[in-house]
Design a protein around this motif. Structure first.
Motif, PDB file in Angstrom:
ATOM      1  N   TYR A  92      -8.211  -2.957  -0.966  1.00  0.00           N
ATOM      2  CA  TYR A  92      -7.730  -2.358  -2.204  1.00  0.00           C
ATOM      3  C   TYR A  92      -8.753  -2.683  -3.296  1.00  0.00           C
ATOM      4  CZ  TYR A  92      -4.700  -0.884  -5.929  1.00  0.00           C
ATOM      5  OH  TYR A  92      -4.190  -0.220  -7.021  1.00  0.00           O
ATOM      6  N   VAL A 102       2.848   2.695  -7.925  1.00  0.00           N
ATOM      7  CA  VAL A 102       2.679   3.102  -6.536  1.00  0.00           C
ATOM      8  C   VAL A 102       3.834   4.028  -6.188  1.00  0.00           C
ATOM      9  CG1 VAL A 102       2.492   2.272  -4.151  1.00  0.00           C
ATOM     10  CG2 VAL A 102       1.554   0.893  -6.023  1.00  0.00           C
ATOM     11  N   ALA A 104       5.445   6.534  -3.037  1.00  0.00           N
ATOM     12  CA  ALA A 104       5.444   6.927  -1.623  1.00  0.00           C
ATOM     13  C   ALA A 104       6.060   8.311  -1.483  1.00  0.00           C
ATOM     14  CB  ALA A 104       6.230   5.918  -0.792  1.00  0.00           C
ATOM     15  N   GLU A 123      -0.849  -4.227  -3.346  1.00  0.00           N
ATOM     16  CA  GLU A 123      -0.784  -4.326  -1.885  1.00  0.00           C
ATOM     17  C   GLU A 123       0.627  -4.614  -1.397  1.00  0.00           C
ATOM     18  OE1 GLU A 123      -4.954  -6.012  -2.891  1.00  0.00           O
ATOM     19  OE2 GLU A 123      -2.952  -6.087  -3.774  1.00  0.00           O
ATOM     20  N   ILE A 126       2.543  -1.426  -1.479  1.00  0.00           N
ATOM     21  CA  ILE A 126       2.029  -0.541  -0.432  1.00  0.00           C
ATOM     22  C   ILE A 126       2.566  -0.981   0.924  1.00  0.00           C
ATOM     23  CG2 ILE A 126      -0.068   0.131   0.816  1.00  0.00           C
ATOM     24  CD1 ILE A 126      -1.486  -0.035  -2.010  1.00  0.00           C
ATOM     25  N   ILE A 138       0.803   7.617   0.308  1.00  0.00           N
ATOM     26  CA  ILE A 138       1.079   6.919  -0.953  1.00  0.00           C
ATOM     27  C   ILE A 138       0.025   7.330  -1.972  1.00  0.00           C
ATOM     28  CG2 ILE A 138       1.027   4.623  -2.039  1.00  0.00           C
ATOM     29  CD1 ILE A 138       2.270   3.529   0.551  1.00  0.00           C
ATOM     30  N   VAL A 140      -1.538   5.957  -5.720  1.00  0.00           N
ATOM     31  CA  VAL A 140      -1.617   4.920  -6.746  1.00  0.00           C
ATOM     32  C   VAL A 140      -2.002   5.635  -8.028  1.00  0.00           C
ATOM     33  CG1 VAL A 140      -2.782   2.810  -7.482  1.00  0.00           C
ATOM     34  CG2 VAL A 140      -2.282   3.190  -5.048  1.00  0.00           C
ATOM     35  N   ILE A 152      -3.455   6.462  -0.478  1.00  0.00           N
ATOM     36  CA  ILE A 152      -3.354   5.396   0.521  1.00  0.00           C
ATOM     37  C   ILE A 152      -2.753   6.032   1.763  1.00  0.00           C
ATOM     38  CG2 ILE A 152      -2.250   3.199   1.147  1.00  0.00           C
ATOM     39  CD1 ILE A 152      -4.154   2.783  -1.199  1.00  0.00           C
TER      40      ILE A 152
END
Length: 155
Positions: A92, A102, A104, A123, A126, A138, A140, A152
Motif C-alpha cells: 500500500y 475505503v 468495497a 490495510e 482492505i 475496492i 480508495v 485494490i
C-alpha cells in the motif's frame, strides 16, 4: 508493509497518456494546473503527491462505469509530464495512508460497504472488506473530497 492477499491497481498508463494528450490538444474537460499547495495534487498513475511547481493534468475519470446505480465520474490528477506507474503493487503506498476512505463493491458495481480509515490503517479496512465473499473490488478515495485515488484487487 507487504501484503499477501491484495494488490494496488494504479491508473493505467494508457489512461494517463490519453489525459495528457487531451490536455495538450486543448480538450475543454482537461486542464493543466501548476501545484501551489503541498499534498493537494495526487497523481493516480505514480501514486505520489506532486511537488510544488509541478504541472498536473486535471480531468474527469469514471471510476465506476456508466450503466450502474453507483456509476460516477470525478476529477483526478496525473502528472503533465510522464511518470513511472506505481510498481510496488504488493505494498500500500505510504503517501496515501492518511485522509483516505475505503469502499468495497460487488461484481455488479454496487457499493456494499465504505469506511474512513481514521485511526486504522487503510490495510486493515482492505483486509476486512476482502474477507467478505461478495467483495469484487475496492476503491480508495480522498476522505475529504471523495475523489478516486486507486483501485485494490485480490491477489
Amino acid at each position: 508493509m507487504t501484503t499477501s492477499n491484495f494488490r494496488v491497481v494504479p491508473l493505467q498508463t494508457k489512461i494517463a497518456e490519453a489525459a495528457r494528450a487531451a490536455a495538450e490538444a486543448g480538450a475543454a474537460d482537461h486542464a493543466v494546473v501548476t501545484t501551489d499547495v503541498p499534498r493537494a495534487y495526487p497523481c493516480r498513475h505514480c501514486l505520489k503527491w506532486a511537488n510544488l511547481g509541478e504541472r498536473m493534468v486535471l480531468f474527469p475519470f469514471a471510476s465506476v462505469p456508466a450503466g450502474h446505480p453507483y456509476s460516477e465520474s470525478g476529477p483526478i490528477f496525473v502528472h503533465a509530464d510522464r511518470c513511472e506507474r506505481y510498481r510496488a503493487t504488493e505494498e500500500y503506498p505510504a503517501e496515501f495512508r492518511e485522509g483516505r476512505s475505503v469502499r468495497a463493491y460487488n461484481s455488479q458495481h454496487d457499493m456494499i460497504v465504505a469506511e474512513v480509515a481514521n485511526g486504522v490503517g487503510p490495510e486493515a479496512l482492505i483486509e476486512r472488506f476482502l474477507q467478505m465473499p461478495e467483495t469484487a473490488f475496492i476503491h480508495v478515495r480522498s476522505a475529504s473530497r471523495g475523489c478516486y485515488t486507486m483501485g485494490i484487487e485480490r491477489q
